[in-house]
Scaffold this motif. Structure first.
Motif, PDB file in Angstrom:
ATOM      1  N   ALA A  92     -72.149   9.647  12.031  1.00 27.56           N
ATOM      2  CA  ALA A  92     -72.924   9.298  10.795  1.00 27.56           C
ATOM      3  C   ALA A  92     -73.254  10.463  10.020  1.00 27.56           C
ATOM      4  O   ALA A  92     -73.299  10.114   8.891  1.00 27.56           O
ATOM      5  CB  ALA A  92     -74.024   8.314  11.429  1.00 27.56           C
ATOM      6  N   VAL A  93     -73.861  11.368  10.832  1.00 30.18           N
ATOM      7  CA  VAL A  93     -74.468  12.622   9.745  1.00 30.18           C
ATOM      8  C   VAL A  93     -73.192  13.066   9.104  1.00 30.18           C
ATOM      9  O   VAL A  93     -73.441  13.384   7.941  1.00 30.18           O
ATOM     10  CB  VAL A  93     -75.442  13.633  10.710  1.00 30.18           C
ATOM     11  CG1 VAL A  93     -75.386  14.793  10.038  1.00 30.18           C
ATOM     12  CG2 VAL A  93     -76.553  12.951  11.220  1.00 30.18           C
ATOM     13  N   GLY A  94     -72.056  13.400   9.853  1.00 33.39           N
ATOM     14  CA  GLY A  94     -71.016  13.896   9.066  1.00 33.39           C
ATOM     15  C   GLY A  94     -70.470  12.794   7.833  1.00 33.39           C
ATOM     16  O   GLY A  94     -70.151  13.536   6.886  1.00 33.39           O
ATOM     17  N   VAL A  95     -70.491  11.731   8.089  1.00 38.75           N
ATOM     18  CA  VAL A  95     -70.230  10.793   6.957  1.00 38.75           C
ATOM     19  C   VAL A  95     -71.052  10.740   5.720  1.00 38.75           C
ATOM     20  O   VAL A  95     -70.594  11.141   4.685  1.00 38.75           O
ATOM     21  CB  VAL A  95     -70.017   9.377   7.360  1.00 38.75           C
ATOM     22  CG1 VAL A  95     -69.839   8.506   6.360  1.00 38.75           C
ATOM     23  CG2 VAL A  95     -68.871   9.083   8.394  1.00 38.75           C
ATOM     24  N   VAL A  96     -72.327  10.678   5.983  1.00 43.48           N
ATOM     25  CA  VAL A  96     -73.287  10.891   4.939  1.00 43.48           C
ATOM     26  C   VAL A  96     -73.310  12.377   4.251  1.00 43.48           C
ATOM     27  O   VAL A  96     -73.154  12.336   3.125  1.00 43.48           O
ATOM     28  CB  VAL A  96     -74.761  10.654   5.513  1.00 43.48           C
ATOM     29  CG1 VAL A  96     -75.814  10.914   4.426  1.00 43.48           C
ATOM     30  CG2 VAL A  96     -75.052   9.425   6.046  1.00 43.48           C
ATOM     31  N   LEU A  97     -73.097  13.272   5.179  1.00 43.99           N
ATOM     32  CA  LEU A  97     -73.022  14.497   4.306  1.00 43.99           C
ATOM     33  C   LEU A  97     -71.601  14.744   3.557  1.00 43.99           C
ATOM     34  O   LEU A  97     -71.449  15.361   2.581  1.00 43.99           O
ATOM     35  CB  LEU A  97     -73.015  15.887   5.219  1.00 43.99           C
ATOM     36  CG  LEU A  97     -74.341  16.081   6.012  1.00 43.99           C
ATOM     37  CD1 LEU A  97     -73.941  17.174   7.176  1.00 43.99           C
ATOM     38  CD2 LEU A  97     -75.228  16.678   5.076  1.00 43.99           C
ATOM     39  N   GLY A  98     -70.543  14.069   3.989  1.00 41.53           N
ATOM     40  CA  GLY A  98     -69.145  14.105   3.196  1.00 41.53           C
ATOM     41  C   GLY A  98     -69.373  13.279   2.024  1.00 41.53           C
ATOM     42  O   GLY A  98     -68.971  13.945   0.916  1.00 41.53           O
ATOM     43  N   ILE A  99     -70.148  12.237   1.949  1.00 40.85           N
ATOM     44  CA  ILE A  99     -70.275  11.336   0.847  1.00 40.85           C
ATOM     45  C   ILE A  99     -71.197  12.306  -0.438  1.00 40.85           C
ATOM     46  O   ILE A  99     -70.812  12.387  -1.384  1.00 40.85           O
ATOM     47  CB  ILE A  99     -71.008  10.062   1.130  1.00 40.85           C
ATOM     48  CG1 ILE A  99     -70.012   9.239   1.975  1.00 40.85           C
ATOM     49  CG2 ILE A  99     -71.596   9.649  -0.264  1.00 40.85           C
ATOM     50  CD1 ILE A  99     -70.706   7.913   2.505  1.00 40.85           C
ATOM     51  N   LEU A 100     -72.174  12.760   0.267  1.00 42.82           N
ATOM     52  CA  LEU A 100     -72.934  13.825  -0.540  1.00 42.82           C
ATOM     53  C   LEU A 100     -72.480  14.947  -1.214  1.00 42.82           C
ATOM     54  O   LEU A 100     -72.619  14.970  -2.482  1.00 42.82           O
ATOM     55  CB  LEU A 100     -74.239  14.105   0.157  1.00 42.82           C
ATOM     56  CG  LEU A 100     -75.266  12.854   0.418  1.00 42.82           C
ATOM     57  CD1 LEU A 100     -76.356  13.547   1.311  1.00 42.82           C
ATOM     58  CD2 LEU A 100     -75.955  12.513  -0.638  1.00 42.82           C
ATOM     59  N   LEU A 101     -71.482  15.494  -0.379  1.00 41.85           N
ATOM     60  CA  LEU A 101     -70.858  16.623  -1.118  1.00 41.85           C
ATOM     61  C   LEU A 101     -69.551  16.082  -1.842  1.00 41.85           C
ATOM     62  O   LEU A 101     -69.212  16.812  -2.692  1.00 41.85           O
ATOM     63  CB  LEU A 101     -70.101  17.489   0.176  1.00 41.85           C
ATOM     64  CG  LEU A 101     -71.469  18.243   0.863  1.00 41.85           C
ATOM     65  CD1 LEU A 101     -70.517  18.943   2.126  1.00 41.85           C
ATOM     66  CD2 LEU A 101     -71.999  19.093   0.298  1.00 41.85           C
ATOM     67  N   ALA A 102     -69.085  14.983  -1.670  1.00 44.66           N
ATOM     68  CA  ALA A 102     -67.775  14.507  -2.547  1.00 44.66           C
ATOM     69  C   ALA A 102     -68.192  14.258  -3.811  1.00 44.66           C
ATOM     70  O   ALA A 102     -67.726  14.296  -4.835  1.00 44.66           O
ATOM     71  CB  ALA A 102     -67.078  13.351  -1.912  1.00 44.66           C
ATOM     72  N   ARG A 103     -69.667  13.663  -4.083  1.00 49.01           N
ATOM     73  CA  ARG A 103     -70.198  13.257  -5.303  1.00 49.01           C
ATOM     74  C   ARG A 103     -70.237  14.588  -6.348  1.00 49.01           C
ATOM     75  O   ARG A 103     -70.178  14.368  -7.524  1.00 49.01           O
ATOM     76  CB  ARG A 103     -71.582  12.978  -4.935  1.00 49.01           C
ATOM     77  CG  ARG A 103     -71.760  11.522  -4.589  1.00 49.01           C
ATOM     78  CD  ARG A 103     -73.078  11.079  -4.248  1.00 49.01           C
ATOM     79  NE  ARG A 103     -73.260   9.739  -4.538  1.00 49.01           N
ATOM     80  CZ  ARG A 103     -74.268   9.059  -4.309  1.00 49.01           C
ATOM     81  NH1 ARG A 103     -75.381   9.509  -4.385  1.00 49.01           N
ATOM     82  NH2 ARG A 103     -74.364   7.562  -4.391  1.00 49.01           N
TER      83      ARG A 103
END
Length: 101
Positions: A89-100
């Motif tokens: 879950a942390v990886g997904v959230v970080l991935g979304i934030l970085l993709a923005r």
């Protein structure tokens, strides 16, 4: 020595040290040698006290961090799949934030 070292406490300590040192620098041209020695001694004392307090605060923060890491390690060892889920879950959230960006 159990003091609560909050960020506000540390900021106040550093501000006090900066004010003392600023006082020494601002008045150094107007004072006699005796007064300068007193100011210098006061500044040195404030610096020693600040270093000791900051060192104690660093030790306390380090101790708290080690305790938190040990608790997290124990939790993950007792609940490995929950740990995997949280990590994902942390990886997904970080991935979304970085993709923005």
């Amino acid at each position: 020595m159990s003091k609560d070292y909050t960020s506000e406490h540390l900021r106040a300590e550093l501000k006090s040290l900066a004010d003392t040192l600023e006082d020494v620098l601002d008045t150094s041209t107007e004072k006699s040698k005796g007064e300068l020695d007193k100011l210098r001694n006061r500044a040195e004392q404030a610096l020693r006290e600040s270093r000791a307090r900051l060192s104690n605060a660093g030790d306390a923060i380090s101790h708290q961090t080690r305790e938190a890491a040990a608790k997290a390690d124990n939790y993950v060892r007792e609940n490995p799949w929950t740990g995997v889920g949280i990590g994902a879950a942390v990886g997904v959230v970080l991935g979304i934030l970085l993709a923005r960006r």
